[in-house]
Structures are given as C-alpha cells and as structure tokens.
Design a protein around this motif. Structure first.
Motif, PDB file in Angstrom:
ATOM      1  N   GLY A  64     -14.409  91.405  19.399  1.00 41.39           N
ATOM      2  CA  GLY A  64     -13.423  90.363  19.115  1.00 41.39           C
ATOM      3  C   GLY A  64     -13.986  89.313  18.194  1.00 41.39           C
ATOM      4  O   GLY A  64     -14.548  89.610  17.156  1.00 41.39           O
ATOM      5  N   SER A  65     -13.865  88.049  18.563  1.00 47.71           N
ATOM      6  CA  SER A  65     -14.255  86.949  17.697  1.00 47.71           C
ATOM      7  C   SER A  65     -15.762  86.923  17.519  1.00 47.71           C
ATOM      8  O   SER A  65     -16.511  87.415  18.350  1.00 47.71           O
ATOM      9  N   PRO A  66     -16.243  86.321  16.411  1.00 47.62           N
ATOM     10  CA  PRO A  66     -17.673  86.319  16.124  1.00 47.62           C
ATOM     11  C   PRO A  66     -18.459  85.541  17.161  1.00 47.62           C
ATOM     12  O   PRO A  66     -18.026  84.521  17.659  1.00 47.62           O
ATOM     13  N   VAL A  67     -19.633  86.075  17.454  1.00 44.89           N
ATOM     14  CA  VAL A  67     -20.546  85.398  18.365  1.00 44.89           C
ATOM     15  C   VAL A  67     -21.932  85.451  17.778  1.00 44.89           C
ATOM     16  O   VAL A  67     -22.190  86.211  16.852  1.00 44.89           O
ATOM     17  N   GLY A  99      -9.783  85.207   2.001  1.00 47.87           N
ATOM     18  CA  GLY A  99     -10.589  85.292   0.801  1.00 47.87           C
ATOM     19  C   GLY A  99     -10.206  86.470  -0.063  1.00 47.87           C
ATOM     20  O   GLY A  99      -9.267  87.217   0.235  1.00 47.87           O
ATOM     21  N   LYS A 100     -10.946  86.632  -1.132  1.00 50.06           N
ATOM     22  CA  LYS A 100     -10.702  87.707  -2.084  1.00 50.06           C
ATOM     23  C   LYS A 100     -12.002  88.464  -2.321  1.00 50.06           C
ATOM     24  O   LYS A 100     -13.067  87.862  -2.456  1.00 50.06           O
ATOM     25  N   GLU A 121     -22.877  80.002   5.027  1.00 52.73           N
ATOM     26  CA  GLU A 121     -21.755  80.417   5.869  1.00 52.73           C
ATOM     27  C   GLU A 121     -21.420  81.894   5.679  1.00 52.73           C
ATOM     28  O   GLU A 121     -21.268  82.365   4.551  1.00 52.73           O
ATOM     29  N   PHE A 122     -21.280  82.613   6.787  1.00 54.86           N
ATOM     30  CA  PHE A 122     -20.915  84.024   6.717  1.00 54.86           C
ATOM     31  C   PHE A 122     -19.480  84.176   6.216  1.00 54.86           C
ATOM     32  O   PHE A 122     -18.639  83.312   6.480  1.00 54.86           O
ATOM     33  N   PRO A 123     -19.186  85.277   5.523  1.00 49.11           N
ATOM     34  CA  PRO A 123     -17.793  85.554   5.159  1.00 49.11           C
ATOM     35  C   PRO A 123     -16.942  85.651   6.425  1.00 49.11           C
ATOM     36  O   PRO A 123     -17.444  86.023   7.489  1.00 49.11           O
ATOM     37  N   PRO A 124     -15.654  85.327   6.334  1.00 49.92           N
ATOM     38  CA  PRO A 124     -14.789  85.400   7.521  1.00 49.92           C
ATOM     39  C   PRO A 124     -14.778  86.797   8.135  1.00 49.92           C
ATOM     40  O   PRO A 124     -14.724  87.799   7.419  1.00 49.92           O
ATOM     41  N   ARG A 176     -15.610  79.063  -1.883  1.00 50.24           N
ATOM     42  CA  ARG A 176     -15.676  79.327  -0.452  1.00 50.24           C
ATOM     43  C   ARG A 176     -15.166  80.714  -0.107  1.00 50.24           C
ATOM     44  O   ARG A 176     -15.580  81.316   0.889  1.00 50.24           O
ATOM     45  N   ASP A 177     -14.273  81.235  -0.945  1.00 46.90           N
ATOM     46  CA  ASP A 177     -13.564  82.464  -0.562  1.00 46.90           C
ATOM     47  C   ASP A 177     -13.544  83.535  -1.647  1.00 46.90           C
ATOM     48  O   ASP A 177     -12.743  84.451  -1.605  1.00 46.90           O
ATOM     49  N   GLN A 178     -14.436  83.450  -2.630  1.00 43.87           N
ATOM     50  CA  GLN A 178     -14.509  84.465  -3.685  1.00 43.87           C
ATOM     51  C   GLN A 178     -15.763  85.307  -3.467  1.00 43.87           C
ATOM     52  O   GLN A 178     -16.887  84.818  -3.605  1.00 43.87           O
TER      53      GLN A 178
END
Length: 375
Positions: A27-30, A168-169, A298-301, A332-334
């Motif tokens: 599930g969600s990141p830990v 992101g892209k 920061e890790f990618p989403p 942040r999102d490329q």
C-alpha cells in the motif's frame, strides 16, 4: 544436477509445515530497510501464512517449488546469497543448477526456470523447452529480454507510454542512434538538434562491463573519438541523484543512488573533450539525503512509479527488471527514464530475499494453502 540448498527430509517422508512469517508492507509508502529506500506495492502472498501442501503418504514425493537456474558464475555469487537460500529453504523453495552438458528436456521437473544467459544456443534450447512444457514459468521469456538488450528499443517503449498524470510526467531524454563512422557523428548530431553535453552509451547490452561504460561528450570535435554503434542522449541535469526502481512481479522498490553532478551549460565553452565514467550509479554509493537539496532527495510519487512499472511489465513482457529514473533539476514532477536492466543486481536491493521468495511462491499458488490458523 546441482542443488543449491538442503533437500533433506523432502522426499519419502511427511514434510513438516513450513510457515512464511515474513511480511512485505503493501500500500502506501513506508520506510524501507535502509534510510534511502522506499517500498510499496507487492504481493498479497506476503501478508499471509502459507505452507507447502503434502499428502503425508509414505514414499510419495512431497510437493515443493523447484527453481532451475541458468546464470553466470558472477550472477550466482551475487544473487544466491546465504540469506536468500536459507529463507527459500524454509519456505519450501529449492534452487537447482541446470546442467549444460545435458538436454534441458531431460532435467527437472521444474516449476520455474530463472535465467540470464545471452547465447543463441541457450535461447533456442529454452524456447524449445517452453513449447514442450508450457506449465513451467520462465523468468523471463528470451524474446522479451532481447528488447532491453538494445538501448534503442528499450526506451522506445517508455516514449510510447507518454505517461503523464497528476503525480508527474515520465519521458526519455532526446536521443539519437548512430551506427555511422565516427567522423560523421557530428553531422548526425547537428541534424538531430541534440544539445551538449551528450551522454554516449553502447547500443547493445551484452552482459560485459564495457556495455555499461558511458562517456560524456562536451563538444562536436570530441564526437569523432566515440566508437559506434551508440545511443547518444542529451544530458539532463538532475542534481546528482538517480532513482533505481526495482520491479519483481508486482512489487516495486525504489532506491536512491549517487549520479553525475549538474553541468553548468554557461561554461561549456571552457570544457572540451570526452570524459569516460563507469555505471551511472552503484550500490556502494547511496545518496546521502543530508547533503542533498530537498527537491532533489525526494522520491518520485509512489503512484507514478507503480503506474510506470505496471505499464512496462505489460509492454516489455518482463517481471524481473529495474528502471533508472532521474528528476529534471529545478522541477518537482518531470522525470526521465535513462536505462532499463533485465534481472539486475537484486542482491544489492535491501530485503530482496523476502521479496523474491514471496514472488516465487505466488507463481505456483496451486502448491500452497493457507495455514489452518489463518483460514
């Protein structure tokens, strides 16, 4: 036939229940096993207790998972680590080395074949075996592996995705394949409109260290020093960090590693020639978050990486690979995929033995049942 692991007590006697107690967070990141690691996704097998089914009849072979493997000596040393073999044995998984002096059809029986060999002889042997034994899972099909041994075809699948969502892209750097003589490369680069500096990578990945040796070219004159066939990519500033995203079935694990530092394009006129460098990252060089800018570390989403992994699994036909991803500096999102590797160094991935053994169990669910206490 060489067996990796102890088979004592497997044949001809009632097998004791082997309970899987380890869990993989779903599930969600830990926080992962290491500070620079994040884990998400995964198999529902990891959340439950499983045991090997056995009839208990005297003299009858008990049911277990047999994994035949065909790997180079180097791969065996890095992957078949004691912690993996010990955990696998507890879960009823046994690794058997395939004998290349005997026809593959005369060996086994196998539930799974795990391989990373590139010879034509092996490929034809394995494809013939698959036709005769479709019930055996092959990790992974030879035809699918070939696509990621060519850097042009591997990234074409990413470019075709055109993956873009609210998280992101993901794309690929502008690139060019060159097979011409070195003195014509500059002309091809100018036609394609590639901007310096340019990363030069061998077109074909053949398992040798040389196929992972990259170079950074800073000016047109230096391009004639390159040795085609190559893939040329525009260098994208990314803050000196690459995210290695490991895919094992439906489990995804991202690890942050050091990479090349940013290049100041305003000073390119003062830099010339070619700088060779080894692999962009290595397991011995984790990126220290304390020394990184917040936006770089920061890790990618998770949702973005899960979508990318799922789509690439379908398009590539692979279940064991990793993707090298960078974030364009200042954004942040490329994100850009710069490389894909089949059956990478999973031994360098924290907690790989738990993830990999649970993945193998999920491939042969008919041999397992829930522990009565969990029914």
């Amino acid at each position: 036939m060489k067996v990796i692991g102890d088979l004592t007590g497997v044949r001809g006697a009632e097998m004791e229940e082997v309970v899987v107690e380890e869990t993989i967070v779903v599930g969600s990141p830990v926080a992962g096993p290491e500070e620079n690691t994040v884990v998400f996704g995964g198999s529902d097998v990891a959340e439950e207790n499983w045991v090997i089914q056995g009839s208990g009849a005297a003299g009858e072979s008990e049911r277990r998972v047999v994994v035949g493997f065909a790997l180079t000596k180097k791969k065996v040393n890095s992957f078949m680590q004691p912690k993996l073999l010990s955990l696998a044995r507890k879960k009823g998984i046994f690794f058997v080395e395939i004998d290349f002096n005997r026809p593959l059809s005369e060996q086994g029986p196998f539930d799974v074949i795990l391989h990373k060999l590139t010879s034509e002889e092996w490929r034809h042997s394995l494809e013939g075996f698959q036709e005769e034994h479709p019930e055996v899972t092959v990790l992974d099909p030879p035809y699918a592996i070939q696509n990621v041994y060519n850097r042009k075809s591997m990234l074409e699948e990413v470019a075709a995705l055109n993956l873009s969502n609210s998280y992101g892209k993901v794309g690929v750097p502008k690139q060019l394949v060159v097979t011409c003589d070195p003195y014509s490369i500059a002309i091809e680069v100018e036609k394609a409109g590639l901007a310096f500096p340019i990363v030069a990578k061998p077109l074909v990945i053949d398992g040798t260290a040389k196929s992972h040796e990259l170079s950074l070219a800073f000016d047109q004159a230096s391009l004639s020093l390159l040795d085609p066939p190559l893939v040329l990519q525009e260098f994208v500033n990314h803050g000196g960090v690459v995210f290695k995203v490991y895919i094992v079935g439906d489990t995804v694990k991202a690890v942050r590693r050091q990479s090349l530092p940013n290049v100041d394009r305003r000073n390119l006129g003062n830099t010339e020639g070619i700088i060779p460098f080894p692999r962009v990252s290595c397991a011995a060089a984790p990126a220290d978050e304390a020394n990184l800018e917040p936006g770089v570390a920061e890790f990618p989403p998770n949702a973005l990486l899960e979508s990318l992994a799922k789509e690439l699994c379908l398009r590539l036909g692979l279940r064991l690979f990793n993707v090298d991803i960078i974030r364009k500096y200042g954004t942040r999102d490329q994100f850009y995929v710069i490389d894909i590797n089949y059956f990478p160094g999973f031994g360098k991935m924290p907690g790989y033995e738990h993830i990999f053994t649970n993945f193998l169990l999920k491939l042969v669910p008919d041999k397992y049942m829930k522990h009565p206490a969990c029914a």
